[in-house]
Design an enzyme around this catalytic site. Sequence first.
Site, PDB file in Angstrom:
ATOM      1  N   HIS A   1     -13.536 -53.112 -19.892  1.00 50.87           N
ATOM      2  CA  HIS A   1     -14.377 -53.424 -21.064  1.00 50.87           C
ATOM      3  C   HIS A   1     -14.848 -54.868 -20.966  1.00 50.87           C
ATOM      4  O   HIS A   1     -14.142 -55.726 -20.447  1.00 50.87           O
ATOM      5  CB  HIS A   1     -13.569 -53.227 -22.359  1.00 50.87           C
ATOM      6  CG  HIS A   1     -14.440 -53.066 -23.554  1.00 50.87           C
ATOM      7  ND1 HIS A   1     -14.907 -54.142 -24.254  1.00 50.87           N
ATOM      8  CD2 HIS A   1     -14.972 -51.973 -24.134  1.00 50.87           C
ATOM      9  CE1 HIS A   1     -15.676 -53.716 -25.251  1.00 50.87           C
ATOM     10  NE2 HIS A   1     -15.736 -52.394 -25.198  1.00 50.87           N
TER      11      HIS A   1
ATOM     12  N   ASP B   1     -13.699 -44.408 -24.195  1.00 47.72           N
ATOM     13  CA  ASP B   1     -14.284 -43.223 -23.534  1.00 47.72           C
ATOM     14  C   ASP B   1     -13.292 -42.433 -22.711  1.00 47.72           C
ATOM     15  O   ASP B   1     -13.613 -41.340 -22.238  1.00 47.72           O
ATOM     16  CB  ASP B   1     -15.440 -43.680 -22.633  1.00 47.72           C
ATOM     17  CG  ASP B   1     -16.565 -44.269 -23.466  1.00 47.72           C
ATOM     18  OD1 ASP B   1     -16.915 -45.445 -23.265  1.00 47.72           O
ATOM     19  OD2 ASP B   1     -17.035 -43.565 -24.371  1.00 47.72           O
TER      20      ASP B   1
HETATM   21  C1  SDX Z   1     -18.432 -48.880 -24.017  1.00 46.65           C
HETATM   22  O1  SDX Z   1     -19.458 -53.506 -25.327  1.00 46.65           O
HETATM   23  C2  SDX Z   1     -18.917 -52.565 -26.029  1.00 46.65           C
HETATM   24  O2  SDX Z   1     -18.322 -52.814 -27.045  1.00 46.65           O
HETATM   25  C3  SDX Z   1     -19.137 -51.180 -25.488  1.00 46.65           C
HETATM   26  C4  SDX Z   1     -18.354 -50.070 -26.196  1.00 46.65           C
HETATM   27  C5  SDX Z   1     -18.869 -49.838 -27.583  1.00 46.65           C
HETATM   28  O3  SDX Z   1     -18.096 -49.300 -28.399  1.00 46.65           O
HETATM   29  O4  SDX Z   1     -20.072 -50.098 -27.807  1.00 46.65           O
HETATM   30  O5  SDX Z   1     -16.974 -50.396 -26.235  1.00 46.65           O
HETATM   31  C6  SDX Z   1     -18.506 -48.727 -25.483  1.00 46.65           C
HETATM   32  O6  SDX Z   1     -19.449 -49.060 -23.410  1.00 46.65           O
HETATM   33  C7  SDX Z   1     -17.080 -48.900 -23.361  1.00 46.65           C
HETATM   34  C8  SDX Z   1     -17.184 -49.164 -21.828  1.00 46.65           C
HETATM   35  C9  SDX Z   1     -17.514 -47.831 -21.190  1.00 46.65           C
HETATM   36  N1  SDX Z   1     -17.810 -47.990 -19.736  1.00 46.65           N
HETATM   37  C10 SDX Z   1     -16.979 -47.479 -18.820  1.00 46.65           C
HETATM   38  O7  SDX Z   1     -15.885 -46.962 -19.064  1.00 46.65           O
HETATM   39  C11 SDX Z   1     -17.540 -47.545 -17.404  1.00 46.65           C
HETATM   40  C12 SDX Z   1     -16.460 -48.108 -16.468  1.00 46.65           C
HETATM   41  N2  SDX Z   1     -16.217 -49.470 -16.847  1.00 46.65           N
HETATM   42  C13 SDX Z   1     -16.985 -50.479 -16.154  1.00 46.65           C
HETATM   43  O8  SDX Z   1     -18.223 -50.157 -15.687  1.00 46.65           O
HETATM   44  C14 SDX Z   1     -16.725 -51.873 -16.645  1.00 46.65           C
HETATM   45  O9  SDX Z   1     -15.418 -51.981 -16.985  1.00 46.65           O
HETATM   46  C15 SDX Z   1     -17.575 -52.421 -17.776  1.00 46.65           C
HETATM   47  C16 SDX Z   1     -19.033 -52.279 -17.512  1.00 46.65           C
HETATM   48  C17 SDX Z   1     -17.222 -51.721 -19.056  1.00 46.65           C
HETATM   49  C18 SDX Z   1     -17.222 -53.865 -17.843  1.00 46.65           C
HETATM   50  O10 SDX Z   1     -17.593 -54.408 -16.576  1.00 46.65           O
HETATM   51  P1  SDX Z   1     -17.277 -55.900 -16.198  1.00 46.65           P
HETATM   52  O11 SDX Z   1     -17.790 -56.797 -17.247  1.00 46.65           O
HETATM   53  O12 SDX Z   1     -17.682 -56.145 -14.781  1.00 46.65           O
HETATM   54  O13 SDX Z   1     -15.732 -55.918 -16.294  1.00 46.65           O
HETATM   55  P2  SDX Z   1     -14.864 -57.111 -15.861  1.00 46.65           P
HETATM   56  O14 SDX Z   1     -15.641 -58.400 -15.812  1.00 46.65           O
HETATM   57  O15 SDX Z   1     -13.672 -57.062 -16.727  1.00 46.65           O
HETATM   58  O16 SDX Z   1     -14.477 -56.719 -14.321  1.00 46.65           O
HETATM   59  C19 SDX Z   1     -13.479 -57.451 -13.680  1.00 46.65           C
HETATM   60  C20 SDX Z   1     -13.287 -56.775 -12.334  1.00 46.65           C
HETATM   61  C21 SDX Z   1     -14.551 -56.715 -11.474  1.00 46.65           C
HETATM   62  O17 SDX Z   1     -14.095 -56.702 -10.120  1.00 46.65           O
HETATM   63  P3  SDX Z   1     -13.991 -58.101  -9.288  1.00 46.65           P
HETATM   64  O18 SDX Z   1     -15.413 -58.631  -9.183  1.00 46.65           O
HETATM   65  O19 SDX Z   1     -13.095 -59.009 -10.097  1.00 46.65           O
HETATM   66  O20 SDX Z   1     -13.407 -57.720  -7.947  1.00 46.65           O
HETATM   67  O21 SDX Z   1     -12.883 -55.419 -12.507  1.00 46.65           O
HETATM   68  C22 SDX Z   1     -13.821 -54.561 -11.882  1.00 46.65           C
HETATM   69  C23 SDX Z   1     -15.102 -55.338 -11.770  1.00 46.65           C
HETATM   70  O22 SDX Z   1     -15.875 -54.826 -10.691  1.00 46.65           O
HETATM   71  N3  SDX Z   1     -13.969 -53.393 -12.766  1.00 46.65           N
HETATM   72  C24 SDX Z   1     -13.670 -52.158 -12.414  1.00 46.65           C
HETATM   73  C25 SDX Z   1     -13.904 -51.385 -13.569  1.00 46.65           C
HETATM   74  N4  SDX Z   1     -14.321 -52.170 -14.555  1.00 46.65           N
HETATM   75  C26 SDX Z   1     -14.370 -53.424 -14.056  1.00 46.65           C
HETATM   76  N5  SDX Z   1     -13.241 -51.628 -11.260  1.00 46.65           N
HETATM   77  C27 SDX Z   1     -13.037 -50.294 -11.254  1.00 46.65           C
HETATM   78  N6  SDX Z   1     -13.230 -49.467 -12.316  1.00 46.65           N
HETATM   79  C28 SDX Z   1     -13.659 -49.989 -13.480  1.00 46.65           C
HETATM   80  N7  SDX Z   1     -13.856 -49.187 -14.528  1.00 46.65           N
END
Ligand code: SDX
Length: 396
Positions: free
Chosen positions: A273, A331
């Site tokens: 998130h 989700d």
């Molecule tokens: C919603 O904003 C809101 O409030 C949204 C929401 C709402 O109610 O409106 O809460 C609803 O959208 C929830 C999120 C739903 N999306 C997913 O479940 C899709 C999977 N999650 C990701 O795509 C991701 O976690 C995000 C988009 C939600 C957040 O992405 P970020 O900002 O890149 O996350 P981060 O900065 O915390 O990531 C840190 C690391 C990164 O890797 P490094 O560069 O450090 O090596 O973690 C990795 C990211 O690539 N990472 C993941 C991951 N989420 C982040 N790796 C694997 N699987 C994942 N799901």
Amino acid sequence: QTGMFTYDPGFLSTAACQSSITYIDGDKGELLYRGYPIEQVATQCDFLETCYLILNGELPNEQQKEDFVSLVTNHTMVNEQMQFFLRGFRRDAHPMAVMTGLVGALSAFYHDSIDINNARHREISAIRLIAKMPTLVAMAYKYSIGQLYMYPKNSLSYTGNFMHMMFATPCEEYVPNDVLVRAMDRIFILHADHEQNASTSTVRLCGSSGTNPFAAIAAGVACLWGPAHGGANEACLNMLEEIQAMGGVAKIGEFVTKVKDKNSGVKLMGFGHRVYKNYDPRATLMQETCREVLGYLGVKNDPLLELAMALEKVALEDEYFVSRKLYPNVDFYSGIVQRAIGIPVSLFTAIFALARTVGWIAQLNEMIADPEYKIGRPRQLFTGAIRREVKPMAMR
Ligand code: SDX
């Protein structure tokens, strides 16, 4: 300093805003709607009480709730012309494509009678949108399965009415089941608002031009569709079914290895998130709802729930996820609950949009009510070519 422009750090401020609606503490995993913890709202209120709270800032008393429910109930029908918008879509069109079109089309019926700067117009637009979203989502579903639309039945509760419009046919009545209606209602509550997420930012920015609320909400629907945002619940269930097809729990290790390989582009959907760096409190409530629904349906061990819980356990103990503070979000379990209720996967995000409409509207109205608000105009940090002269063709 970029060589061309000096930029004012304040330009970042246009990307954020102040609000009194929803508070999130990402480190503590805390979510408050107008100061009330989501755990209490989700277990002690119903969705229309939650809508009243999010719109007005206070929980309704008995009379206020009765008046609000009656107002919403009397706006559940849509203009008969709306059905002709649907006919332009293929039957297998994605429901979010249909919803983006239908919500935008609502503005065709109301835009000329709405001045978004008029508080009363904003109130009635909110009521119309909250009331009509279930009707539109159910119409999109019925169209996709080739069945007749079911008119709203206003003797039912808001959520019972939605399930009636979804599952009843002219030949067979749908008698809303309390446990399943309660679960659906809780899904609506948990998705109602979430501060300045991508789709809410879209609605605020779109509405800041003074466009009508229906057009602004249609922009929010379009943004929510993305798999990184509201489309994650559909993507998460598809991911669980993919792992199940690979061999289920025994294949979790193989799948997680793929996720850790950056080149795979595979994400653990339903995890991570932008704000929560702890457990999303909605995920906990959703897991509880999951157990209640499956328990009620007598599903002893739903393979997908077993798989989801095993996957969650593996991820919560794996350094890759722990070090990145990746926890289940709203989700992760919502798809399993919706599937158990009988909602098709392709409709999950449309249901998220139905629930989030109240949050979008409240956030839009809060912005417009602020006499200081202006049209959103975030600046860009220019990194392109500096000033230069055009050369004649022969010299290029
Ligand atoms: C919603 O904003 C809101 O409030 C949204 C929401 C709402 O109610 O409106 O809460 C609803 O959208 C929830 C999120 C739903 N999306 C997913 O479940 C899709 C999977 N999650 C990701 O795509 C991701 O976690 C995000 C988009 C939600 C957040 O992405 P970020 O900002 O890149 O996350 P981060 O900065 O915390 O990531 C840190 C690391 C990164 O890797 P490094 O560069 O450090 O090596 O973690 C990795 C990211 O690539 N990472 C993941 C991951 N989420 C982040 N790796 C694997 N699987 C994942 N799901």
